[in-house]
Enzyme design. Structure first.
Site, mmCIF file in Angstrom:
data_model
loop_
_atom_site.group_PDB
_atom_site.id
_atom_site.type_symbol
_atom_site.label_atom_id
_atom_site.label_comp_id
_atom_site.label_asym_id
_atom_site.label_seq_id
_atom_site.Cartn_x
_atom_site.Cartn_y
_atom_site.Cartn_z
ATOM 1 N N GLY A 11 0.835 -1.196 0.000
ATOM 2 C CA GLY A 11 0.000 0.000 0.000
ATOM 3 C C GLY A 11 0.865 1.241 0.000
ATOM 4 O O GLY A 11 1.962 1.235 -0.572
ATOM 5 N N HIS A 14 -3.438 10.454 -4.294
ATOM 6 C CA HIS A 14 -4.151 10.153 -3.046
ATOM 7 C C HIS A 14 -3.277 10.531 -1.831
ATOM 8 O O HIS A 14 -3.719 11.263 -0.940
ATOM 9 C CB HIS A 14 -4.504 8.665 -3.032
ATOM 10 C CG HIS A 14 -5.172 8.187 -1.779
ATOM 11 N ND1 HIS A 14 -6.491 7.828 -1.744
ATOM 12 C CD2 HIS A 14 -4.699 7.992 -0.531
ATOM 13 C CE1 HIS A 14 -6.809 7.453 -0.509
ATOM 14 N NE2 HIS A 14 -5.732 7.535 0.240
ATOM 15 N N GLU A 15 -2.045 10.057 -1.817
ATOM 16 C CA GLU A 15 -1.181 10.294 -0.645
ATOM 17 C C GLU A 15 -0.832 11.768 -0.499
ATOM 18 O O GLU A 15 -0.749 12.293 0.608
ATOM 19 C CB GLU A 15 0.102 9.456 -0.733
ATOM 20 C CG GLU A 15 -0.110 7.943 -0.822
ATOM 21 C CD GLU A 15 -1.057 7.394 0.221
ATOM 22 O OE1 GLU A 15 -1.103 7.932 1.340
ATOM 23 O OE2 GLU A 15 -1.791 6.431 -0.091
ATOM 24 N N HIS A 56 -3.600 13.796 0.862
ATOM 25 C CA HIS A 56 -3.641 13.640 2.320
ATOM 26 C C HIS A 56 -2.798 14.697 3.041
ATOM 27 O O HIS A 56 -3.028 14.955 4.220
ATOM 28 C CB HIS A 56 -3.065 12.279 2.716
ATOM 29 C CG HIS A 56 -4.062 11.176 2.824
ATOM 30 N ND1 HIS A 56 -5.236 11.306 3.509
ATOM 31 C CD2 HIS A 56 -4.024 9.895 2.365
ATOM 32 C CE1 HIS A 56 -5.889 10.133 3.457
ATOM 33 N NE2 HIS A 56 -5.181 9.276 2.759
ATOM 34 N N GLU A 87 -9.853 9.497 4.185
ATOM 35 C CA GLU A 87 -9.704 8.504 3.112
ATOM 36 C C GLU A 87 -10.675 8.692 1.945
ATOM 37 O O GLU A 87 -10.288 8.582 0.783
ATOM 38 C CB GLU A 87 -9.833 7.094 3.695
ATOM 39 C CG GLU A 87 -8.764 6.754 4.738
ATOM 40 C CD GLU A 87 -7.348 6.880 4.213
ATOM 41 O OE1 GLU A 87 -7.167 7.058 3.002
ATOM 42 O OE2 GLU A 87 -6.418 6.823 5.034
HETATM 43 ZN ZN LIG Z 1 -5.356 7.285 2.260
#
Ligand SMILES: [Zn+2]
Length: 900
Positions: free
Chosen positions: A298, A334-335, A338, A357
């Site tokens: 991940g 995505h990261e 964040h 998330e």
């Molecule tokens: Zn995430």
């Protein structure tokens, strides 16, 4: 945090070693009487909290333990004789508390599991104090949580993964997201190695015995789960700068892998710039390192030190594929999203983790669409939304905003509902409110809560301002499980048209759910008007409502009742609406709308509104679409029927059907990418040949896959890298002992993580019983890193013919499995029974796993969902088996089918 979707990989992501909190509570009662009562679950925020941490870690790869010390500046709100912190797998050596310059000794309480107590000889507080503790912890070789090590080549490297509840394996701390304070880290590492953390290095000083001390700058306020370290003989690739503050970006890789970081280094600045532009707030941290972690399943958004599985972030340029590159851009988006949603503004508690998330998933989709619109990421994302709808049909489905009252709840919170339904809801309300207004709301939210924590209510208030309707509608989806089924019926009278809409919860056949539920559903429709089309929206708040189609005179020729496929609902057309849409090859619909429509057709066979035989008859019209996303979506209806629904005598007919749909185009595309062909062709080739070989069992495809597999084992250039998985899986399913032995030997020598993963999974796909019985024990034997070989256990459970072997193996080897596999992997073990479709196996799985897999954190809900899945399969089989077989009996391929 981003998890890979594939079941076997999700299994690789182990969860923590805690027994259920119920057990923790029971044990707490057994703590000797003189010790103050430990927390029931959460730490007592009303008593004491941290204001600053200083952490000192000695980290040497290839050692099994680390030594460390921590200083925590505390603020006591009220007097207390004890300080409770979270700690797991730590051995606290000694501890002292300093209050007003005076040292107070602390007695260490090591029970219950999950906590450490420091009991003082007198009450302390209110006011400030500092705790100092020296301790030792574990550098795990089997888990990927806490501080762990991974091997690349013959070198070990140390990394960390603290979300959600694993910082407590690295240091005693307030391990909850609401404690958001600065951290200062110091690492003691080998002189010839490199050390990384969230912030830039302040100083490096040499020490004795080949060691050095690396001191890092203090962080901005961070919760414990976002602190991170990486140590080893790493290489660093400069990726330039990005953002208004010209943040320096680097890619950190194991030794020898620098050339593989090229694409990540080239794309990260653009990804970060796009995000910064959307949020309207500069990237908040002083540097950005992106770290490749071997075998990691991940990625993790640690502020300023983002970690990614090596297979995601790096690849040899001559082995790279469009799939890997798109996956990278999506995961990196995505990261990096964040860094704003999650890091800068953090969820107040795990019940609102969708704010991290769901938000990062939605933003990633938006970001990839902005960066590469031709990739049609919104359509891929739609498949994720529909996956969430499938899970959301279970009565055991979580709410997006589910109360979190145990560690089980924390682990379960990181599921498809949080990620994909959370993202789908943001998408739906963005479409309903309008993108500009929505973006302004997000900007307000981030500005108001930067460096702090926020809740769903605070997000909704910031998003919609005074418009309470939006907050109420959004909450109706956050606070209850389930996906609405909206029915649409067209009524035309006296030159006026209206759509009669109704809503109810979508329950599949066999579901025990029945309770009436209502949402406030934003429904936007598009319909034929004049020479073009018109759009109309309403908020469906009651069981039924009318939507007047004001811009048409007379009855519109067609109505799309989920405009842009942005609504989070299943759609059932009444009357002629579906037939009207399908006329002229559904040309009025966008690719996303066609994908949603096919997904809804598949779902409507599940609740019995459409016969599966009818859906199979409709699929060919879409299977020849020029849009590959539409073609592959038909596989939701057409594939996977051989195991439970098609009778043995009709299997040849079923295979003929699949070949008629996909065989012609598969043959045209062939096995190798052609010069100048589109990336879409590469994706389609793999999908079509996968079905033709693995499901239609086309002898020609099988023979070619076997030939190519052998050629690839000799020379990797013989097969396109994105075709390796398909080629090896078809060959393995029909392979003999010789091929098995060659694949096993090849896996031992293979240095590419993706290829090794392909080979190991394929070891579990052979159908010969003797081979399966050789393959299954390999998962636990230590021949490969268990974090990698786990897939072998689950591969045979995919098919009816081999399912029993995997299931029986797991049952017979349960104790060994629990001992060898990463901590708490047992929670996922019931997936080995997920393919069964009969009452006998359902009962057996329930009786075996209850009290076994349910002891692992997150285990109870996973077992409940697997068992419910089997119940639904039984009901589905009973309802649809006859219609499928009737369809197949009379099926004749159309003359032209398969040739377009
Ligand atoms: Zn995430």
């Amino acid at each position: 945090m981003r998890r890979r979707a594939h079941l076997t990989t999700s299994v690789l992501i182990a969860v923590c070693a805690l027994l259920s909190s119920g057990v923790s509570r029971a044990r707490a009662g057994e703590t000797p009487g003189e010790n103050p009562a430990p927390p029931k679950f959460r730490l007592p925020a009303e008593v004491v909290g941290p204001t600053r941490y200083r952490v000192d870690l000695t980290l040497v790869p290839d050692q099994n333990t680390f030594t460390a010390a921590i200083d925590i500046d505390l603020q006591f709100a009220k007097p207390s004789p004890v300080l409770w912190l979270n700690a797991e797998k730590l051995e606290i050596k000694d501890a002292t508390l300093t209050v007003a310059g005076e040292k107070v000794t602390a007695k260490i309480i090591t029970e219950p599991h999950d906590y450490v107590g420091f009991a003082f000889d007198r009450s302390v507080g209110p006011g400030p104090a500092t705790l100092h503790a020296a301790f030792q912890g574990e550098i795990s070789r089997k888990d990927q949580q806490g501080i762990f090590q991974m091997k690349d080549g013959d070198q070990w490297y140390i990394y960390s993964q603290f979300e959600a509840i694993y910082a407590r394996r690295a240091f005693p701390c307030f391990d909850e997201p609401n404690y958001k304070v600065p951290w200062q880290l110091t690492l003691h590492i080998k002189k010839d190695q490199a050390g990384f953390s969230n912030t830039p290095i302040l100083s490096v000083t040499n020490a004795d015995e080949g060691m050095k001390t690396v001191e890092f700058a203090e962080t901005k306020p961070l919760p414990s789960y976002l602190v991170a370290v990486a140590v080893g003989d790493m290489e660093v690739v400069d990726a330039g700068t990005a953002g208004k503050k010209h943040t320096h970006i680097r890619i950190v890789v194991p030794r020898g892998h620098s050339a593989e970081a090229k694409y990540a280094a080239e794309t990260t600045p653009a990804i970060l710039n796009l995000l910064e532009n959307y949020f309207g707030i500069p990237y908040a941290y002083d540097k950005l390192d992106e770290v490749a972690v071997p075998l990691f399943g991940g990625a993790m958004e640690n502020a300023g030190l983002v970690t990614y599985g090596s297979a995601i972030i790096i690849q040899k340029p001559d082995q790279d594929t469009p799939e890997r590159q798109r996956g990278w851009v999506s995961v990196a988006s995505h990261e990096l999203a964040h860094q704003w949603v999650g890091d800068l503004v953090t969820t107040a508690w795990w019940d609102d983790i969708w704010l991290n998330e769901g938000f990062a998933s939605w933003m990633a989709n938006k970001n990839v669409n902005a960066y590469h619109p031709e990739w049609k990421m919104n359509v891929s994302e739609l498949n994720g939304y529909q996956g969430a709808m499938e899970n959301d049909a279970l009565v055991s489905a979580r709410q997006v905003r589910q109360p979190v009252q145990s560690n089980n709840d924390i682990i379960n919170a990181f599921d498809g509902i949080t990620y994909n339904k959370g993202s789908a809801l943001l998408n739906m309300f963005e479409s309903y409110m309008g993108p500009e207004k929505f973006q302004q709301g997000i900007h307000r939210y981030l500005l108001k809560y930067e460096w702090k924590n926020a809740t769903s209510a605070e997000f909704l208030a910031a998003l919609a301002g005074d418009d309470r309707t939006i907050a109420a509608a959004f909450s109706s989806f956050l606070e209850q499980p389930g996906v609405p089924l909206v029915t649409a019926q067209l009524e035309c009278h006296d030159g006026a048209a209206q759509l009669d809409l109704t809503e109810q919860r979508f329950f599949p056949l066999g579901s025990s759910g029945a309770a009436p539920q209502l949402w406030k559903v934003p429904v936007c429709v598009r319909y034929a008007a004049g020479t073009g089309s018109a759009r109309e929206c309403t908020l469906l708040e009651q069981k039924s409502a009318e939507l007047h189609l004001t811009q048409t005179t007379g009855c519109p020729g067609w109505v799309e009742a989920n405009d842009g496929a942005n609504g989070y609902y299943r759609l059932l057309y009444q009357g002629d609406l579906l037939d009207d849409l399908l006329k002229n090859d559904a040309q009025e619909l966008s690719v996303a709308e066609k994908v949603a429509l096919i997904g809804d057709l598949a779902a409507l066979t599940k609740n019995g509104k459409i016969a599966l035989g009818k859906a199979l008859a409709l699929a060919p019209a879409f299977a020849q679409s020029p849009a590959r996303q539409v073609v592959t979506k038909t596989m939701d209806i057409t594939t996977g029927l051989q195991d439970n629904l098609v009778s043995d005598d009709l299997l040849p007919q079923y295979r003929k059907y699949l070949l008629a749909l996909y065989g012609g185009r598969a043959r045209e595309l062939g096995w190798k990418a052609q010069p100048g062909e589109s990336e879409d062709a590469r994706f389609l080739r793999r999908a079509l040949l996968g079905v033709v070989g693995n499901e239609a069992e086309d002898p020609e495809a099988i023979a070619e896959a076997k030939r190519l597999a052998l050629a690839w084992l000799d020379d990797h250039k013989a097969v396109d890298p994105d075709m390796v998985g398909v080629v090896l899986s078809i060959a393995a399913r029909h392979g003999d002992r010789d091929l098995f032995d060659r694949m096993r030997a090849a896996a031992k020598k293979e240095t590419d993580e993706n290829f090794r993963g392909n080979l190991l999974f394929c070891l579990g796909l052979f159908q010969d019983p003797e081979i399966i019985e050789t393959a299954l024990p390999i998962a636990l034997s230590g021949e490969f890193d268990v974090r990698e070989s786990l897939g072998i256990l689950f591969a045979p459970s995919e098919r009816r013919q081999t399912r029993d072997f995997a299931y029986d193996f797991v049952k017979q080897n349960w104790d060994l499995l629990v001992a060898k596999l990463p901590t708490d992997t047992g929670a996922y073990a019931p997936y080995v029974a997920a393919g069964y479709c009969d009452a006998g196996h359902r009962a057996d799985a329930e009786s075996f796993f209850t009290g076994r897999s349910t002891k692992s954190t997150g285990g109870p809900r996973i077992l409940a969902q697997v068992l419910e899945g089997i119940d639904l399969c039984i009901a589905y089989k009973n309802a649809q088996e006859a219609s499928v077989n009737e369809f197949l009996k009379s099926y004749k391929p159309a003359a032209s089918a398969g040739s377009q």
